[in-house]
Design a protein around this motif. Structure first.
Motif, PDB file in Angstrom:
ATOM      1  N   MET A   4       0.850  -1.190   0.000  1.00  0.00           N
ATOM      2  CA  MET A   4       0.000   0.000   0.000  1.00  0.00           C
ATOM      3  C   MET A   4       0.887   1.241   0.000  1.00  0.00           C
ATOM      4  SD  MET A   4      -3.138  -0.990  -0.043  1.00  0.00           S
ATOM      5  CE  MET A   4      -4.026   0.465   0.436  1.00  0.00           C
ATOM      6  N   PRO A   5       0.448   2.314  -0.668  1.00  0.00           N
ATOM      7  CA  PRO A   5       1.252   3.535  -0.669  1.00  0.00           C
ATOM      8  C   PRO A   5       1.309   4.150   0.725  1.00  0.00           C
ATOM      9  CG  PRO A   5      -0.855   3.915  -1.743  1.00  0.00           C
ATOM     10  CD  PRO A   5      -0.775   2.453  -1.445  1.00  0.00           C
ATOM     11  N   ALA A  17      -0.765  11.082  -0.789  1.00  0.00           N
ATOM     12  CA  ALA A  17      -1.014  12.516  -0.974  1.00  0.00           C
ATOM     13  C   ALA A  17      -0.582  12.965  -2.369  1.00  0.00           C
ATOM     14  CB  ALA A  17      -0.287  13.319   0.097  1.00  0.00           C
ATOM     15  N   LEU A  18       0.557  12.465  -2.843  1.00  0.00           N
ATOM     16  CA  LEU A  18       1.020  12.811  -4.192  1.00  0.00           C
ATOM     17  C   LEU A  18       0.081  12.259  -5.256  1.00  0.00           C
ATOM     18  CD1 LEU A  18       4.870  12.282  -3.811  1.00  0.00           C
ATOM     19  CD2 LEU A  18       3.669  14.449  -4.192  1.00  0.00           C
ATOM     20  N   ILE A  19      -0.406  11.051  -5.044  1.00  0.00           N
ATOM     21  CA  ILE A  19      -1.359  10.446  -5.982  1.00  0.00           C
ATOM     22  C   ILE A  19      -2.625  11.294  -6.050  1.00  0.00           C
ATOM     23  CG2 ILE A  19      -2.877   8.459  -6.354  1.00  0.00           C
ATOM     24  CD1 ILE A  19      -0.559   6.745  -5.085  1.00  0.00           C
TER      25      ILE A  19
END
Length: 51
Positions: free
Chosen positions: A9-10, A16-18
């Motif tokens: 998972m990110p 936040a960047l995505i």
């Protein structure tokens, strides 16, 4: 198809960047809960592709 067991998972920072990238792409906005409620099955929306 089995799920990939090493799915990562990110991090909060990556997420936040995505989300920042999503918000800057006016031609491809993030779907809302209302969008999902109004969605039609593929067999109704594009039957020629499902057939």
């Amino acid at each position: 198809m089995p799920r990939k067991p090493e799915f990562i998972m990110p991090s909060d920072e990556e997420d936040a960047l995505i989300n920042q990238g999503i918000s800057q792409d006016a031609g491809n906005p993030e779907l809302t809960a209302e969008d999902f409620l109004n969605a039609k099955p593929a067999s109704v929306a594009v039957p020629e592709l499902v057939a």
